[in-house]
Every structure is written in C-alpha cells, then in structure tokens.
Design an enzyme around this catalytic site. Structure first.
Site, PDB file in Angstrom:
ATOM      1  N   PHE A 177     -32.198  16.341 -11.735  1.00  0.00           N
ATOM      2  CA  PHE A 177     -33.055  15.256 -12.245  1.00  0.00           C
ATOM      3  C   PHE A 177     -32.312  14.279 -13.147  1.00  0.00           C
ATOM      4  O   PHE A 177     -32.751  13.151 -13.338  1.00  0.00           O
ATOM      5  CB  PHE A 177     -34.246  15.854 -13.036  1.00  0.00           C
ATOM      6  CG  PHE A 177     -33.869  16.294 -14.429  1.00  0.00           C
ATOM      7  CD1 PHE A 177     -33.786  15.370 -15.475  1.00  0.00           C
ATOM      8  CD2 PHE A 177     -33.558  17.619 -14.715  1.00  0.00           C
ATOM      9  CE1 PHE A 177     -33.415  15.768 -16.762  1.00  0.00           C
ATOM     10  CE2 PHE A 177     -33.187  18.016 -15.993  1.00  0.00           C
ATOM     11  CZ  PHE A 177     -33.115  17.090 -17.013  1.00  0.00           C
ATOM     12  N   LYS A 210     -31.320  15.843  -0.619  1.00  0.00           N
ATOM     13  CA  LYS A 210     -32.549  16.293  -1.306  1.00  0.00           C
ATOM     14  C   LYS A 210     -32.492  15.874  -2.771  1.00  0.00           C
ATOM     15  O   LYS A 210     -31.698  16.396  -3.549  1.00  0.00           O
ATOM     16  CB  LYS A 210     -32.719  17.815  -1.231  1.00  0.00           C
ATOM     17  CG  LYS A 210     -34.113  18.206  -1.727  1.00  0.00           C
ATOM     18  CD  LYS A 210     -34.226  19.605  -2.243  1.00  0.00           C
ATOM     19  CE  LYS A 210     -34.184  19.754  -3.727  1.00  0.00           C
ATOM     20  NZ  LYS A 210     -35.236  19.119  -4.515  1.00  0.00           N
ATOM     21  N   GLU A 232     -37.215  16.951  -7.306  1.00  0.00           N
ATOM     22  CA  GLU A 232     -38.648  16.637  -7.170  1.00  0.00           C
ATOM     23  C   GLU A 232     -39.196  16.010  -8.451  1.00  0.00           C
ATOM     24  O   GLU A 232     -40.283  15.441  -8.458  1.00  0.00           O
ATOM     25  CB  GLU A 232     -39.448  17.888  -6.775  1.00  0.00           C
ATOM     26  CG  GLU A 232     -39.480  19.010  -7.809  1.00  0.00           C
ATOM     27  CD  GLU A 232     -38.253  19.943  -7.739  1.00  0.00           C
ATOM     28  OE1 GLU A 232     -37.165  19.489  -7.359  1.00  0.00           O
ATOM     29  OE2 GLU A 232     -38.418  21.126  -8.077  1.00  0.00           O
ATOM     30  N   SER A 271     -28.320  23.412 -12.291  1.00  0.00           N
ATOM     31  CA  SER A 271     -28.067  24.468 -13.273  1.00  0.00           C
ATOM     32  C   SER A 271     -27.230  25.593 -12.651  1.00  0.00           C
ATOM     33  O   SER A 271     -27.207  25.765 -11.424  1.00  0.00           O
ATOM     34  CB  SER A 271     -29.394  25.023 -13.770  1.00  0.00           C
ATOM     35  OG  SER A 271     -30.110  25.566 -12.684  1.00  0.00           O
ATOM     36  N   CYS A 331     -24.506  16.950 -18.397  1.00  0.00           N
ATOM     37  CA  CYS A 331     -23.655  18.146 -18.330  1.00  0.00           C
ATOM     38  C   CYS A 331     -22.354  17.946 -19.094  1.00  0.00           C
ATOM     39  O   CYS A 331     -21.614  18.884 -19.300  1.00  0.00           O
ATOM     40  CB  CYS A 331     -23.370  18.501 -16.880  1.00  0.00           C
ATOM     41  SG  CYS A 331     -22.381  17.246 -16.072  1.00  0.00           S
ATOM     42  N   GLU A 367     -26.784  27.603 -21.909  1.00  0.00           N
ATOM     43  CA  GLU A 367     -26.866  26.136 -21.946  1.00  0.00           C
ATOM     44  C   GLU A 367     -28.170  25.732 -22.634  1.00  0.00           C
ATOM     45  O   GLU A 367     -29.201  26.385 -22.430  1.00  0.00           O
ATOM     46  CB  GLU A 367     -26.857  25.583 -20.509  1.00  0.00           C
ATOM     47  CG  GLU A 367     -26.907  24.060 -20.462  1.00  0.00           C
ATOM     48  CD  GLU A 367     -26.862  23.502 -19.037  1.00  0.00           C
ATOM     49  OE1 GLU A 367     -27.434  24.123 -18.126  1.00  0.00           O
ATOM     50  OE2 GLU A 367     -26.264  22.430 -18.857  1.00  0.00           O
TER      51      GLU A 367
END
Ligand code: NAD
Length: 486
Positions: free
Chosen positions: A149, A173, A176, A226, A281, A377
């Site tokens: 995202f 993809k 969402e 992730s 990240c 994280e």
C-alpha cells in the site's frame, strides 16, 4: 474525492467481475472513496491468457520499438503529475509534496526502462577462428508483480517498465488498500500505445496472490510487502518452480556518533522517520547512540515537532495499523522505556481532521529500560533509541536484527563511516543520509529478512530477474585456418 468502483484491467479493457467487493477508504478522513473487487483464480487466469496472447507480438518487437512506447508513457506521466499525486494523496494519505515526489520517482524509473536498449545489448566475441558467440536478453513470457500500500504508484514502476521493456507481458496485483493509482497507470500505458494484454491488473487480496503463485502460466513473480507475506510468497512461488524476488519489511539502524553534524543529522533523521508517517521501508527506525549524542537527540526532538499530523505529516494507512502502533508504544512505556516525544495525543480530536488515522511523531528511548527493544518492524512515525559503547558494539547490535534493508552512519569521521559501510549487514548504506535509497541506474534491494531471492528489484540488477540469457554460437564462412574448436 470519490472514484468509480475499481475494475480489473484485462486485455486492454476494464472488465467488471461478479466478485465480492470491499470498500477503499481514505486514511485522510475514513470516508469510503471507492470499492475494489476480491478477484479469484479465474480472473488471474483471464489475465494470464490475455498476456500469453500478447506475448508473441510484444516480444517480437525490437527493444527500441518497445522503448518508444515507454518514452511516450513517460511524457504522459510528466503531463499528469498533479492528477496522479492527488490520487495518491486521496488513497494513501501522503501529503501532496510527498505524492508529487512519488510520481517524480516513477518518472525516473520509467526513464531507466527507456534506456534498456542501450544497456541490455548482450555481448559478442569471436571465440575461435570463424566461430562467434553472442548473448541476448530474452524475455521470460508472462510474469507478475504484487504490490504494497505504501507506494501505490512508485512500487509498480519498480517492476512494470523494466519487465515490459525486456519483452515480457505482466499481471499486476495492487494493494487492496490503495488500488486507484493502478487504474490511471493502465489508462496511461494504453494511451501511450501499449498493445492490449501486455499490462493487466487483477485486484484483490490473498486469493489473487495465491493464484499468481500457483498459476502454471506465470514464469516469475516479484513481491513487495511485509516479511511474513514475502516468506509465504517466496516459498509458494518457488515451490511451483517459478523465479521469485520477494522484498520484505525493515527496521533500519542509524549509528550516531558524538561528532555527527548536529543540524544535518537531526533534520535528516526527523525527515526520514516522519516522511510518509514512517510508512517507508527505508525510514529511520532505530538510533544506536554511540556514547553521548544527547545534543543530536535533543535537536531531533525539536525537529520532529515540525511534523504536525494533518499538515506536514500524513495519516497512518488504516485504523487497525494506527491501533497496532499505539499498542506498541503503550507496551514500550510499560516496559520502562521513556517517551521523549509522545505522538499518541494526535490520535484523538487534536488533529486537523478528527476522523483521519493520525499519529504524531514518537521517540522511544530504551537506554534506561531493563527490557530489550523488540526487533519487530514498527512501520509508523516511531523512532527508537538504544545505546552502544563503541562502533564495534553498534555494528554487532545491527547484525542481531533479522532485517537488513538499510543502515546508516552519522559521523564526520571518514574511517568510521567506511567501517560501518563495510561491516553493516544491510543492502543499502547511508553515510549522513537517513533514507539511503539508491537512484537509477543503481539498484534497490535489502539483505536478510528484507529480501528473499537473488538480485535487486530495480536498476541494472533487475535486468537479470526479468530476462533469461540466450547464447548463440555460429559459424558461417568456410575457414582458412582452423583450430580445435572450428
Ligand atoms: P503486506 O505484506 O500486508 O501486503 C503486501 C501485498 O500482499 C498486498 O498486495 C496484499 O494484498 C498481499 N497480502 C497480504 N496478506 C497476504 C497473505 N496472507 N497472503 C498472500 N498475500 C497477502 O504489506 P503492506 O502492509 O501492504 O505494506 C507494508 C509492508 O511492505 C511493510 O512491511 C514494508 O516494510 C514493506 N515494504 C517493503 C519494501 C522493500 O523494498 N523492502 C518496500 C515497500 C514496502
């Protein structure tokens, strides 16, 4: 702004599907701005068929012909920076400045793909009298990419331009949570003249990812997200004998020394931890304070106060993510860590928008706690401080982290900076830089649990992932002189 319900993009058309839909809400205010379908294996299958049909024509073009389409696409991106940034702002919450920077990075990535005909030229050598060996970069066929995202426009540009420039056809993809940028990407690639079926988008969640990993028609899968999901994808795709490159999460360590430049370090670390509300990240996560660096810490606390949520700092992507971050801060406090800056106060009505998923910059000091900082994280505007007595100890602490995306040194001492660069166990090193993202043509990729698979995802290193080398050995002329190979 409200957007149309999201459709899949298959064979150059937006296609409706009968699947269940979920809401897309804006983290700016929690309002539903669109809906996205939860596609299934059969939708992935339709996209793979379209890509497979497009492959002979697309891979049959010269790489210079393919790059002409990407040049046009690059111009379309340039003409639409503000529109694309507004979409990123709405769906992801980034400030407009951050969103514009994201689109500019997508443009730079596209420019690299435009240069592929100049780079991926192969080699040729007369290996024996009259015998010539030649290599060429051949595409793989139908490939796929799965996105997170946090960079809904840039991360797709890490992979799609390079993959298609090399002659592959791709199924993408999006997350969402942020599927809207991909609609514009599809429209603009079509407008640039990309043949139908070369680029396809299948929306959804876990089921689409599993279908991509399982589909026998897909040759290679890239993933960014992730670490737990990167592991799932890497294991599943490679078990199905696909090539896979899966980038995971991070917890980036900054080794700060007393001789660090005060102004530069504090403002750079603040920008690194607060930019995109820490949802990068490459964000600064942990300071390893070597000796007394209190002046830097004090200045940092002042600098982060400039990042006011709802003004200079965006919201967290979802209510649930914000709750997880608050739970992490509460837990640290319970364990005796000191909150030098507490951003939780912004998670109530004091924000610019009381309904947005805001959290203020938070600095957690573990130096006087008897508990150890968790090595998980955090992924938010939460910066932690731990202590080391020497640079050697700081490096060994960094080595204990399961991750290895980025590590930085903040010092004026060149020898120490070099030692950190050589010895830190991370793929991307910063010297007095909080976000050490390599720019094109250098490649992007971490180490350890921040990346599974060989090579990097962008730049020159990515060419090997999206292609296979063909070796052609030929002999034509009648030879006057011969040797053992002739
Ligand atoms: P995520 O792992 O939750 O989701 C990434 C993708 O995987 C999405 O498309 C999602 O639909 C899908 N997915 C989620 N759960 C799944 C499951 N159980 N099985 C199969 N597919 C699943 O990541 P995110 O929250 O979207 O993004 C943030 C994460 O991405 C952070 O950990 C961040 O560090 C990481 N990230 C890493 C890099 C890098 O370069 N290493 C870059 C950007 C983001």
């Amino acid at each position: 702004m409200n957007y149309q319900d999201i459709q899949n993009f298959i064979n150059g058309e937006f296609v409706s599907c009968a699947n269940q839909r979920i809401n897309v809400d804006s983290p700016l205010n929690g309002e539903v701005i669109s809906t996205v379908p939860l596609s299934t294996f059969s939708d992935v299958d339709s996209a793979v068929i379209a890509a497979k049909n497009a492959f002979p024509g697309w891979s049959g073009m010269t790489s210079k012909m393919r790059s002409q389409i990407l040049y046009t696409y690059r111009q379309i991106l340039e003409q639409n920076v503000d529109l694309l940034a507004a979409i990123i702002h709405d769906e992801n919450g980034k400030t407009m400045d951050e969103a514009i920077a994201e689109v500019r990075k997508s443009i730079e990535l596209t420019e690299f793909a435009c240069s592929i005909p100049q780079i991926a030229t192969g080699e040729v050598l007369e290996v024996s009298i009259g015998v010539e060996c030649r290599t060429e970069y051949a595409p793989l066929g139908v490939v796929a990419c799965i996105n997170p995202f946090n960079f809904p426009h840039m991360v797709p540009h890490w992979t799609v331009p390079n993959a298609i420039a090399l002659g592959n056809c791709i199924v993408m993809k999006p997350s969402e949570l942020t599927p809207i940028s991909s609609v514009k990407m599809a429209e603009m690639l079509k407008q640039a003249g990309l043949p139908d079926g070369v680029f396809n988008v299948v929306n959804g969640a876990k089921e689409v990812v599993e279908a991509i990993c399982d589909h026998p028609g897909i040759k290679a899968v890239s993933f960014v997200g992730s670490t737990p999901v990167a592991q799932i994808v890497y294991r599943r795709a490679t078990a199905n004998l696909k090539r896979c490159l899966a980038l995971g999460g991070a917890k980036n360590h900054l080794i700060v020394l007393p001789d660090a430049n005060l102004e530069l370090s504090a403002s750079d670390i603040a920008a690194s931890m607060c930019g995109s509300a820490g949802q990068r990240c490459m964000a600064a996560s942990v300071m390893i304070a070597v000796g007394n660096v209190n002046p830097v810490i004090e200045k940092l606390c002042t600098e982060v106060s400039k990042f006011i949520p709802g003004a200079k700092m965006p919201p967290i992507i979802s209510r649930k993510s914000r709750e997880n971050l608050i739970a992490y801060i509460n837990d640290a406090e319970k364990k005796g860590a000191e909150l030098l800056v507490d951003g939780r106060k912004f998670s109530n009505d004091e924000t610019a928008s009381s309904t947005g998923y805001y959290l203020g910059p938070t600095i957690i000091d573990w130096r006087n706690s008897s508990s150890k900082m968790p090595d998980s994280e955090v992924f938010g505007p939460v910066f932690e401080i731990i202590a080391a007595k020497s640079v050697e100890e700081a490096i060994s602490i960094q080595h204990e982290s399961p991750f290895g995306n980025a590590a930085s040194a903040f010092t004026q001492n060149g020898a120490i900076a070099k030692m950190v660069a050589q010895q830190a166990s991370a793929g991307m090193i910063g010297i007095n830089i909080g976000v050490p993202v390599p720019r094109e043509p250098f490649s992007f990729g971490g180490w350890n649990s921040s990346k599974f698979g060989a090579g990097d995802i962008t730049g020159k290193s990515s060419l090997g992932f999206w292609s296979q080398l063909k070796k052609v050995t030929s002999k034509w002329a009648k030879q006057e002189i011969t040797d053992w190979m002739s």
